[in-house]
Design a protein around this motif. Structure first.
Motif, PDB file in Angstrom:
ATOM      1  N   THR A 187       0.833  -1.202   0.000  1.00  0.00           N
ATOM      2  CA  THR A 187       0.000   0.000   0.000  1.00  0.00           C
ATOM      3  C   THR A 187       0.868   1.252   0.000  1.00  0.00           C
ATOM      4  O   THR A 187       1.859   1.335   0.720  1.00  0.00           O
ATOM      5  CB  THR A 187      -0.914   0.028   1.246  1.00  0.00           C
ATOM      6  OG1 THR A 187      -1.730  -1.138   1.241  1.00  0.00           O
ATOM      7  CG2 THR A 187      -1.781   1.282   1.255  1.00  0.00           C
ATOM      8  N   HIS A 188       0.480   2.226  -0.823  1.00  0.00           N
ATOM      9  CA  HIS A 188       1.179   3.508  -0.871  1.00  0.00           C
ATOM     10  C   HIS A 188       0.283   4.594  -0.287  1.00  0.00           C
ATOM     11  O   HIS A 188      -0.934   4.499  -0.342  1.00  0.00           O
ATOM     12  CB  HIS A 188       1.549   3.878  -2.308  1.00  0.00           C
ATOM     13  CG  HIS A 188       2.609   3.017  -2.895  1.00  0.00           C
ATOM     14  ND1 HIS A 188       2.355   1.752  -3.339  1.00  0.00           N
ATOM     15  CD2 HIS A 188       3.943   3.243  -3.093  1.00  0.00           C
ATOM     16  CE1 HIS A 188       3.481   1.223  -3.811  1.00  0.00           C
ATOM     17  NE2 HIS A 188       4.449   2.100  -3.675  1.00  0.00           N
ATOM     18  N   GLY A 189       0.905   5.622   0.249  1.00  0.00           N
ATOM     19  CA  GLY A 189       0.147   6.750   0.770  1.00  0.00           C
ATOM     20  C   GLY A 189       1.065   7.827   1.280  1.00  0.00           C
ATOM     21  O   GLY A 189       2.276   7.798   1.041  1.00  0.00           O
ATOM     22  N   GLN A 190       0.484   8.778   1.989  1.00  0.00           N
ATOM     23  CA  GLN A 190       1.266   9.867   2.566  1.00  0.00           C
ATOM     24  C   GLN A 190       1.096   9.837   4.078  1.00  0.00           C
ATOM     25  O   GLN A 190      -0.018   9.761   4.592  1.00  0.00           O
ATOM     26  CB  GLN A 190       0.800  11.216   2.018  1.00  0.00           C
ATOM     27  CG  GLN A 190       1.682  12.379   2.477  1.00  0.00           C
ATOM     28  CD  GLN A 190       1.242  13.701   1.871  1.00  0.00           C
ATOM     29  OE1 GLN A 190       0.195  14.232   2.224  1.00  0.00           O
ATOM     30  NE2 GLN A 190       2.033  14.220   0.945  1.00  0.00           N
ATOM     31  N   ALA A 191       2.225   9.899   4.793  1.00  0.00           N
ATOM     32  CA  ALA A 191       2.195   9.851   6.250  1.00  0.00           C
ATOM     33  C   ALA A 191       1.725  11.177   6.820  1.00  0.00           C
ATOM     34  O   ALA A 191       2.131  12.246   6.352  1.00  0.00           O
ATOM     35  CB  ALA A 191       3.574   9.504   6.793  1.00  0.00           C
ATOM     36  N   HIS A 192       0.877  11.113   7.842  1.00  0.00           N
ATOM     37  CA  HIS A 192       0.322  12.310   8.463  1.00  0.00           C
ATOM     38  C   HIS A 192       0.488  12.273   9.979  1.00  0.00           C
ATOM     39  O   HIS A 192      -0.441  12.587  10.721  1.00  0.00           O
ATOM     40  CB  HIS A 192      -1.159  12.464   8.102  1.00  0.00           C
ATOM     41  CG  HIS A 192      -1.387  12.952   6.697  1.00  0.00           C
ATOM     42  ND1 HIS A 192      -1.546  14.281   6.370  1.00  0.00           N
ATOM     43  CD2 HIS A 192      -1.445  12.263   5.527  1.00  0.00           C
ATOM     44  CE1 HIS A 192      -1.719  14.397   5.074  1.00  0.00           C
ATOM     45  NE2 HIS A 192      -1.660  13.180   4.531  1.00  0.00           N
ATOM     46  N   GLY A 193       1.661  11.852  10.456  1.00  0.00           N
ATOM     47  CA  GLY A 193       1.931  11.851  11.881  1.00  0.00           C
ATOM     48  C   GLY A 193       1.368  10.625  12.577  1.00  0.00           C
ATOM     49  O   GLY A 193       1.008   9.633  11.944  1.00  0.00           O
ATOM     50  N   VAL A 194       1.284  10.705  13.908  1.00  0.00           N
ATOM     51  CA  VAL A 194       0.812   9.569  14.694  1.00  0.00           C
ATOM     52  C   VAL A 194      -0.328  10.003  15.607  1.00  0.00           C
ATOM     53  O   VAL A 194      -0.465  11.187  15.944  1.00  0.00           O
ATOM     54  CB  VAL A 194       1.951   8.956  15.530  1.00  0.00           C
ATOM     55  CG1 VAL A 194       3.072   8.443  14.636  1.00  0.00           C
ATOM     56  CG2 VAL A 194       2.504   9.947  16.543  1.00  0.00           C
ATOM     57  N   THR A 195      -1.117   9.028  16.010  1.00  0.00           N
ATOM     58  CA  THR A 195      -2.227   9.293  16.913  1.00  0.00           C
ATOM     59  C   THR A 195      -1.725   9.338  18.355  1.00  0.00           C
ATOM     60  O   THR A 195      -0.554   9.065  18.628  1.00  0.00           O
ATOM     61  CB  THR A 195      -3.299   8.197  16.797  1.00  0.00           C
ATOM     62  OG1 THR A 195      -2.761   6.967  17.329  1.00  0.00           O
ATOM     63  CG2 THR A 195      -3.704   7.989  15.348  1.00  0.00           C
ATOM     64  N   GLU A 196      -2.625   9.633  19.289  1.00  0.00           N
ATOM     65  CA  GLU A 196      -2.231   9.691  20.695  1.00  0.00           C
ATOM     66  C   GLU A 196      -1.955   8.316  21.282  1.00  0.00           C
ATOM     67  O   GLU A 196      -1.488   8.204  22.413  1.00  0.00           O
ATOM     68  CB  GLU A 196      -3.298  10.399  21.522  1.00  0.00           C
ATOM     69  CG  GLU A 196      -4.635   9.709  21.571  1.00  0.00           C
ATOM     70  CD  GLU A 196      -5.631  10.459  22.426  1.00  0.00           C
ATOM     71  OE1 GLU A 196      -6.682   9.870  22.730  1.00  0.00           O
ATOM     72  OE2 GLU A 196      -5.375  11.623  22.789  1.00  0.00           O
ATOM     73  N   THR A 197      -2.200   7.264  20.513  1.00  0.00           N
ATOM     74  CA  THR A 197      -1.799   5.926  20.928  1.00  0.00           C
ATOM     75  C   THR A 197      -0.604   5.412  20.138  1.00  0.00           C
ATOM     76  O   THR A 197      -0.191   4.261  20.287  1.00  0.00           O
ATOM     77  CB  THR A 197      -2.955   4.923  20.783  1.00  0.00           C
ATOM     78  OG1 THR A 197      -3.364   4.874  19.407  1.00  0.00           O
ATOM     79  CG2 THR A 197      -4.132   5.321  21.657  1.00  0.00           C
ATOM     80  N   GLY A 198      -0.034   6.263  19.274  1.00  0.00           N
ATOM     81  CA  GLY A 198       1.177   5.900  18.551  1.00  0.00           C
ATOM     82  C   GLY A 198       0.971   5.230  17.213  1.00  0.00           C
ATOM     83  O   GLY A 198       1.944   4.813  16.571  1.00  0.00           O
ATOM     84  N   ALA A 199      -0.263   5.124  16.736  1.00  0.00           N
ATOM     85  CA  ALA A 199      -0.505   4.547  15.415  1.00  0.00           C
ATOM     86  C   ALA A 199      -0.097   5.546  14.338  1.00  0.00           C
ATOM     87  O   ALA A 199      -0.286   6.752  14.492  1.00  0.00           O
ATOM     88  CB  ALA A 199      -1.977   4.172  15.258  1.00  0.00           C
ATOM     89  N   LEU A 200       0.458   5.043  13.255  1.00  0.00           N
ATOM     90  CA  LEU A 200       0.860   5.895  12.136  1.00  0.00           C
ATOM     91  C   LEU A 200      -0.352   6.182  11.258  1.00  0.00           C
ATOM     92  O   LEU A 200      -1.073   5.266  10.855  1.00  0.00           O
ATOM     93  CB  LEU A 200       1.939   5.204  11.309  1.00  0.00           C
ATOM     94  CG  LEU A 200       2.436   5.961  10.079  1.00  0.00           C
ATOM     95  CD1 LEU A 200       3.222   7.206  10.490  1.00  0.00           C
ATOM     96  CD2 LEU A 200       3.299   5.053   9.201  1.00  0.00           C
ATOM     97  N   LEU A 201      -0.583   7.462  10.953  1.00  0.00           N
ATOM     98  CA  LEU A 201      -1.675   7.850  10.068  1.00  0.00           C
ATOM     99  C   LEU A 201      -1.157   7.932   8.635  1.00  0.00           C
ATOM    100  O   LEU A 201      -0.202   8.665   8.358  1.00  0.00           O
ATOM    101  CB  LEU A 201      -2.240   9.207  10.495  1.00  0.00           C
ATOM    102  CG  LEU A 201      -3.006   9.236  11.821  1.00  0.00           C
ATOM    103  CD1 LEU A 201      -3.287  10.674  12.237  1.00  0.00           C
ATOM    104  CD2 LEU A 201      -4.305   8.439  11.709  1.00  0.00           C
ATOM    105  N   VAL A 202      -1.772   7.165   7.754  1.00  0.00           N
ATOM    106  CA  VAL A 202      -1.371   7.161   6.349  1.00  0.00           C
ATOM    107  C   VAL A 202      -2.599   7.396   5.489  1.00  0.00           C
ATOM    108  O   VAL A 202      -3.587   6.650   5.575  1.00  0.00           O
ATOM    109  CB  VAL A 202      -0.705   5.831   5.953  1.00  0.00           C
ATOM    110  CG1 VAL A 202      -0.343   5.836   4.468  1.00  0.00           C
ATOM    111  CG2 VAL A 202       0.530   5.572   6.802  1.00  0.00           C
ATOM    112  N   HIS A 203      -2.535   8.444   4.668  1.00  0.00           N
ATOM    113  CA  HIS A 203      -3.641   8.746   3.751  1.00  0.00           C
ATOM    114  C   HIS A 203      -3.412   7.974   2.464  1.00  0.00           C
ATOM    115  O   HIS A 203      -2.459   8.214   1.736  1.00  0.00           O
ATOM    116  CB  HIS A 203      -3.724  10.242   3.464  1.00  0.00           C
ATOM    117  CG  HIS A 203      -4.966  10.621   2.723  1.00  0.00           C
ATOM    118  ND1 HIS A 203      -5.012  10.728   1.346  1.00  0.00           N
ATOM    119  CD2 HIS A 203      -6.232  10.885   3.163  1.00  0.00           C
ATOM    120  CE1 HIS A 203      -6.227  11.073   0.970  1.00  0.00           C
ATOM    121  NE2 HIS A 203      -6.984  11.164   2.045  1.00  0.00           N
TER     122      HIS A 203
END
Length: 267
Positions: free
Chosen positions: A233-249
């Motif tokens: 999967t490809h996408g753009q990283a948008h930081g992490v949540t308050e539980t440390g999960a990586l946000l990828v659009h």
């Protein structure tokens, strides 16, 4: 450093700094061991759950994330594991909090121009002269035995120039701390990072990752960049949540990534 010269580890200074907040804490250096993480897990399962810092001058089977092997030379890389009983409400984000602590302890730059960055979920990168190269890694493992939950936090930091490091499929050559701080050595680096790391782990146990989220964001090397997940999967990283999960659009929307391997897409 000669292979026969003794390394004068600051164990007494570390013990004095840590034991008041971590009763029963001990620290030990082994000339060689297969893996400090593995050794602490063996001790825990043998009925030794005491909080322990274990440093290795040489590892024969050092491990990185996903079982990758960590190669190093005596005196060139700092290799240690911190083991202790821990009971956080949520384990999510512990490796990120550890990374924040290490980066802040090691970074001699100003708060505006951070030189040591963090790559989700467990890498330290050195940003220098418009290049980004890996400086170290973190391996967090947990185990439960006879009702006790134990965590081992393994850290490897390249301090001096080296020939081999963590074997992984990347075209980005690793870096070493001496390129940022010419007088750095393994002993002073250990004394610098260990006491703050203990404080971080204890704070994480009480409050979780949320208090570290903004501090991670300041050093997030993936934020705003194209990334590729291990499933393709490809996408753009948008930081992490308050539980440390990586946000990828991604093309199918925003996803929270909690365990996938992530690599930055080559430009």
């Amino acid at each position: 450093m000669s292979t026969v010269d003794p390394i004068r580890w600051p164990l007494e200074a570390i013990w004095q700094a840590v034991e008041p907040t971590l009763p029963g804490f001990t620290c030990e250096v082994l000339p060689t061991v297969d893996s400090t993480n593995t050794e602490l897990m063996r001790r825990f399962k043998a009925g030794q759950p005491e909080p322990t810092l274990l440093v290795a001058e040489q590892q024969s089977a050092g491990r990185g994330r996903l079982g990758r092997q960590w190669h190093s030379q005596r005196g060139d890389s700092l290799m240690f594991s911190l083991g202790l009983q821990l009971a956080p409400a949520d384990w999510s984000g512990l490796s990120l909090a550890v990374g924040v602590s290490l980066a802040e302890s090691l970074d001699a730059a100003s708060a505006v121009h951070h030189r040591i960055a963090l790559k989700w979920p467990n890498d330290l990168w050195l940003v220098q002269n418009k290049t980004e190269r890996k400086l170290g890694g973190i391996l967090v493992e947990t185990a439960t035995f006879e009702g006790q939950r134990y965590v081992v936090i393994g850290v490897g930091i390249n301090v001096h120039a080296f020939e081999l490091t963590l074997q992984e499929s990347t075209a980005i050559a690793p870096n070493c701390l001496q390129n940022l701080q010419p007088d750095a050595d393994v002993t002073s680096t250990l004394l610098r990072v260990l006491p703050p790391l203990v404080q971080t782990v204890l704070a994480f146990a009480q409050f979780g990752f949320a208090p570290f989220q903004a501090r991670f964001a300041l050093r997030d090397v993936l934020a705003g960049r194209d990334v590729q997940l291990s499933d393709g999967t490809h996408g753009q990283a948008h930081g992490v949540t308050e539980t440390g999960a990586l946000l990828v659009h991604t093309s199918s929307g925003m996803k929270e990534i909690t365990s996938s391997e992530v690599s930055v897409r080559p430009c």
